[in-house]
Design a protein around this motif. Structure first.
Motif, PDB file in Angstrom:
ATOM      1  N   GLY A 143     -14.600  -1.935   2.857  1.00 12.31           N
ATOM      2  CA  GLY A 143     -14.799  -0.672   3.545  1.00 12.31           C
ATOM      3  C   GLY A 143     -16.197  -0.123   3.321  1.00 12.31           C
ATOM      4  O   GLY A 143     -16.973  -0.601   2.492  1.00 12.31           O
ATOM      5  N   GLU A 144     -16.500   0.914   4.079  1.00 13.46           N
ATOM      6  CA  GLU A 144     -17.780   1.583   3.913  1.00 13.46           C
ATOM      7  C   GLU A 144     -17.776   2.400   2.622  1.00 13.46           C
ATOM      8  O   GLU A 144     -16.728   2.650   2.016  1.00 13.46           O
ATOM      9  N   LEU A 145     -18.962   2.807   2.215  1.00 11.96           N
ATOM     10  CA  LEU A 145     -19.080   3.668   1.038  1.00 11.96           C
ATOM     11  C   LEU A 145     -18.380   5.003   1.290  1.00 11.96           C
ATOM     12  O   LEU A 145     -18.410   5.518   2.399  1.00 11.96           O
ATOM     13  N   PRO A 146     -17.707   5.563   0.291  1.00 10.98           N
ATOM     14  CA  PRO A 146     -17.589   5.074  -1.090  1.00 10.98           C
ATOM     15  C   PRO A 146     -16.369   4.191  -1.334  1.00 10.98           C
ATOM     16  O   PRO A 146     -16.144   3.744  -2.452  1.00 10.98           O
ATOM     17  N   TYR A 147     -15.557   3.955  -0.259  1.00  8.39           N
ATOM     18  CA  TYR A 147     -14.276   3.267  -0.438  1.00  8.39           C
ATOM     19  C   TYR A 147     -14.440   1.862  -1.001  1.00  8.39           C
ATOM     20  O   TYR A 147     -13.552   1.336  -1.674  1.00  8.39           O
ATOM     21  N   LYS A 148     -15.548   1.249  -0.740  1.00  4.97           N
ATOM     22  CA  LYS A 148     -15.842  -0.104  -1.214  1.00  4.97           C
ATOM     23  C   LYS A 148     -15.676  -0.237  -2.728  1.00  4.97           C
ATOM     24  O   LYS A 148     -15.303  -1.303  -3.243  1.00  4.97           O
ATOM     25  N   PHE A 149     -15.946   0.847  -3.462  1.00  9.80           N
ATOM     26  CA  PHE A 149     -15.868   0.803  -4.919  1.00  9.80           C
ATOM     27  C   PHE A 149     -14.670   1.584  -5.476  1.00  9.80           C
ATOM     28  O   PHE A 149     -14.635   1.864  -6.665  1.00  9.80           O
ATOM     29  N   GLU A 150     -13.724   1.938  -4.637  1.00 15.09           N
ATOM     30  CA  GLU A 150     -12.590   2.760  -5.078  1.00 15.09           C
ATOM     31  C   GLU A 150     -11.281   2.010  -4.880  1.00 15.09           C
ATOM     32  O   GLU A 150     -10.408   2.406  -4.112  1.00 15.09           O
ATOM     33  N   ALA A 151     -11.147   0.907  -5.614  1.00 16.03           N
ATOM     34  CA  ALA A 151      -9.954   0.073  -5.507  1.00 16.03           C
ATOM     35  C   ALA A 151      -8.748   0.741  -6.158  1.00 16.03           C
ATOM     36  O   ALA A 151      -8.862   1.350  -7.222  1.00 16.03           O
ATOM     37  N   GLY A 152      -7.607   0.625  -5.511  1.00 13.59           N
ATOM     38  CA  GLY A 152      -6.380   1.139  -6.093  1.00 13.59           C
ATOM     39  C   GLY A 152      -6.246   2.641  -5.978  1.00 13.59           C
ATOM     40  O   GLY A 152      -7.028   3.323  -5.320  1.00 13.59           O
ATOM     41  N   THR A 153      -5.221   3.162  -6.639  1.00 11.29           N
ATOM     42  CA  THR A 153      -4.967   4.599  -6.611  1.00 11.29           C
ATOM     43  C   THR A 153      -5.970   5.319  -7.503  1.00 11.29           C
ATOM     44  O   THR A 153      -6.049   5.036  -8.697  1.00 11.29           O
TER      45      THR A 153
ATOM     46  N   MET B  57     -24.486  -4.054  -2.974  1.00 10.59           N
ATOM     47  CA  MET B  57     -23.730  -4.494  -4.136  1.00 10.59           C
ATOM     48  C   MET B  57     -22.323  -4.936  -3.738  1.00 10.59           C
ATOM     49  O   MET B  57     -21.663  -4.256  -2.960  1.00 10.59           O
ATOM     50  N   PRO B  58     -21.836  -6.037  -4.296  1.00 12.43           N
ATOM     51  CA  PRO B  58     -20.435  -6.410  -4.083  1.00 12.43           C
ATOM     52  C   PRO B  58     -19.529  -5.549  -4.954  1.00 12.43           C
ATOM     53  O   PRO B  58     -19.941  -5.108  -6.035  1.00 12.43           O
ATOM     54  N   PRO B  59     -18.306  -5.274  -4.530  1.00 11.56           N
ATOM     55  CA  PRO B  59     -17.378  -4.531  -5.394  1.00 11.56           C
ATOM     56  C   PRO B  59     -16.994  -5.367  -6.600  1.00 11.56           C
ATOM     57  O   PRO B  59     -16.943  -6.600  -6.527  1.00 11.56           O
ATOM     58  N   PHE B  60     -16.713  -4.717  -7.725  1.00 14.91           N
ATOM     59  CA  PHE B  60     -16.355  -5.451  -8.931  1.00 14.91           C
ATOM     60  C   PHE B  60     -14.858  -5.384  -9.214  1.00 14.91           C
ATOM     61  O   PHE B  60     -14.358  -6.034 -10.125  1.00 14.91           O
ATOM     62  N   LEU B  61     -14.127  -4.581  -8.436  1.00 12.98           N
ATOM     63  CA  LEU B  61     -12.672  -4.498  -8.553  1.00 12.98           C
ATOM     64  C   LEU B  61     -12.056  -4.680  -7.178  1.00 12.98           C
ATOM     65  O   LEU B  61     -12.646  -4.294  -6.164  1.00 12.98           O
ATOM     66  N   GLY B  62     -10.877  -5.253  -7.155  1.00  8.06           N
ATOM     67  CA  GLY B  62     -10.162  -5.400  -5.898  1.00  8.06           C
ATOM     68  C   GLY B  62      -8.887  -4.586  -5.893  1.00  8.06           C
ATOM     69  O   GLY B  62      -8.305  -4.307  -6.938  1.00  8.06           O
ATOM     70  N   GLY B  63      -8.438  -4.192  -4.709  1.00  2.00           N
ATOM     71  CA  GLY B  63      -7.215  -3.411  -4.608  1.00  2.00           C
ATOM     72  C   GLY B  63      -7.156  -2.648  -3.318  1.00  2.00           C
ATOM     73  O   GLY B  63      -8.039  -2.766  -2.454  1.00  2.00           O
ATOM     74  N   GLY B  64      -6.124  -1.838  -3.179  1.00  2.00           N
ATOM     75  CA  GLY B  64      -5.965  -1.054  -1.966  1.00  2.00           C
ATOM     76  C   GLY B  64      -7.080  -0.057  -1.766  1.00  2.00           C
ATOM     77  O   GLY B  64      -7.766   0.345  -2.708  1.00  2.00           O
ATOM     78  N   SER B  65      -7.305   0.320  -0.537  1.00  2.00           N
ATOM     79  CA  SER B  65      -8.265   1.351  -0.098  1.00  2.00           C
ATOM     80  C   SER B  65      -9.693   0.847   0.007  1.00  2.00           C
ATOM     81  O   SER B  65     -10.501   1.465   0.692  1.00  2.00           O
ATOM     82  N   MET B  66     -10.034  -0.258  -0.666  1.00  2.00           N
ATOM     83  CA  MET B  66     -11.415  -0.725  -0.610  1.00  2.00           C
ATOM     84  C   MET B  66     -11.599  -1.876   0.376  1.00  2.00           C
ATOM     85  O   MET B  66     -12.700  -2.374   0.551  1.00  2.00           O
ATOM     86  N   ILE B  67     -10.533  -2.268   1.057  1.00  2.00           N
ATOM     87  CA  ILE B  67     -10.565  -3.398   1.979  1.00  2.00           C
ATOM     88  C   ILE B  67     -10.702  -2.912   3.420  1.00  2.00           C
ATOM     89  O   ILE B  67     -10.061  -1.937   3.828  1.00  2.00           O
ATOM     90  N   ALA B  68     -11.533  -3.618   4.196  1.00  2.00           N
ATOM     91  CA  ALA B  68     -11.586  -3.371   5.638  1.00  2.00           C
ATOM     92  C   ALA B  68     -10.638  -4.333   6.346  1.00  2.00           C
ATOM     93  O   ALA B  68      -9.703  -3.924   7.033  1.00  2.00           O
ATOM     94  N   ASP B  69     -10.861  -5.634   6.162  1.00  2.00           N
ATOM     95  CA  ASP B  69     -10.000  -6.659   6.765  1.00  2.00           C
ATOM     96  C   ASP B  69      -9.766  -7.773   5.760  1.00  2.00           C
ATOM     97  O   ASP B  69     -10.660  -8.131   4.985  1.00  2.00           O
ATOM     98  N   VAL B  70      -8.551  -8.339   5.796  1.00  2.00           N
ATOM     99  CA  VAL B  70      -8.191  -9.443   4.908  1.00  2.00           C
ATOM    100  C   VAL B  70      -7.836 -10.666   5.741  1.00  2.00           C
ATOM    101  O   VAL B  70      -7.014 -10.581   6.667  1.00  2.00           O
ATOM    102  N   PHE B  71      -8.453 -11.787   5.417  1.00  2.00           N
ATOM    103  CA  PHE B  71      -8.148 -13.063   6.043  1.00  2.00           C
ATOM    104  C   PHE B  71      -7.697 -14.040   4.962  1.00  2.00           C
ATOM    105  O   PHE B  71      -7.733 -13.715   3.769  1.00  2.00           O
TER     106      PHE B  71
END
Length: 286
Positions: free
Chosen positions: A138-148, A117-131
């Protein structure tokens, strides 16, 4: 019944009820096909109180390649749940139904499903690399835990779950079943009361610790307003199930809900207040 979704063009199909006002498994079977993508169902109805056969629902849906989402908000605080036995793809619940604060809940999902599944929210902690032109996650569960995250609420939810487990979910379910049987026995003594959903102990799957009812010509909102003045708090309205109330042919219902902290004495207080309230309406109208 079937309706087309306006946004994505999906076709929504709805399962009918049995004469006992429970999930009609036979009708459900007729709705499944190779085109079925998702089956979404509540574990427990917060209006009818019926406990749906979610394991069989999952088995049938998977036989057609469909995914299964279970709404367990009405069951996680009342009974033991084994997601592996149910074999659902996702299961969701809210924290405040489990003695936790508001604003917190959880999503269970099979690992392979969540990974796809793609994440439905963007923000800190859920990113591995940004280009410049794309990002990796990121790996589970961080992929779905955007922001604080809701840190305090999450800690409190964990404590609440530990508390429920310390009592024992099977013990909670057994005690609530006894309370519910007693509640219905007392409601049966009041001629004006009509309850909705299966009667306790009448179904293999059982029923939840609640009773949605009407009381003759007394509107549920008027009923609960006077009960509140008697010190008894119950709900009235659609209970987030307005289409179901259309189906049942009633504009609203009153609902008394029980939990492991309620007692037989409290049911007696409710029944006494209910009788007093109905007597008041009878005297006013008469």
């Amino acid at each position: 019944m079937a309706f087309s979704g306006k946004k994505n063009g999906v076709v929504l199909k709805f399962v009918e009820l049995t004469p006992a006002k429970t999930f009609d498994l036979d009708h459900f079977k007729t709705l499944l096909s190779e085109r079925t993508k998702l089956v979404s169902v509540v574990h427990v109805s917060n209006t009818l109180g019926c406990i749906n056969p979610v394991s069989e629902i999952s088995r049938l849906a998977h036989s057609y390649g469909a995914k299964v989402l279970i709404d367990a908000c009405q069951s996680t605080s009342h009974m033991f749940i084994d997601v592996q036995q149910i074999d659902c793809d996702w299961l969701v619940s809210s924290g405040h139904k489990m003695s936790a604060p508001t604003g917190i809940g959880f999503l269970y999902g099979k690992k392979e499903v969540l990974e796809s599944m793609p994440p439905f929210l963007g923000g800190g902690s859920m990113i591995a690399d940004v280009f410049l032109d794309y990002s990796t996650y990121g790996e589970l569960p961080y992929k779905f835990e955007a922001g604080t995250p809701a840190i305090a609420e999450a800690i409190a939810l964990g404590v609440a779950i530990d508390y429920l487990n310390s009592i024992g979910m099977n013990e909670i379910h057994s005690y609530e079943a006894e309370l519910t049987a007693y509640l219905f026995q007392q409601l049966d003594k009041i001629p004006q009361i009509k309850t909705y959903g299966p009667y306790p102990n009448s179904q293999v799957e059982g029923r939840a610790a609640l009773a949605a009812f009407t009381a003759g010509g007394v509107h549920p909102s008027d009923l609960v307003t006077l009960l509140d003045q008697e010190g008894v708090a119950i709900r009235s309205g659609h209970h987030c199930t307005q289409p179901l109330h259309y189906y049942l042919g009633t504009p609203a219902t009153a609902r008394v809900s029980l939990s492991f902290y309620n007692t037989y004495e409290e049911i007696d207080v409710f029944i006494k207040a209910l009788n007093n309230t109905l007597d008041f309406f009878h005297n006013v109208s008469g």
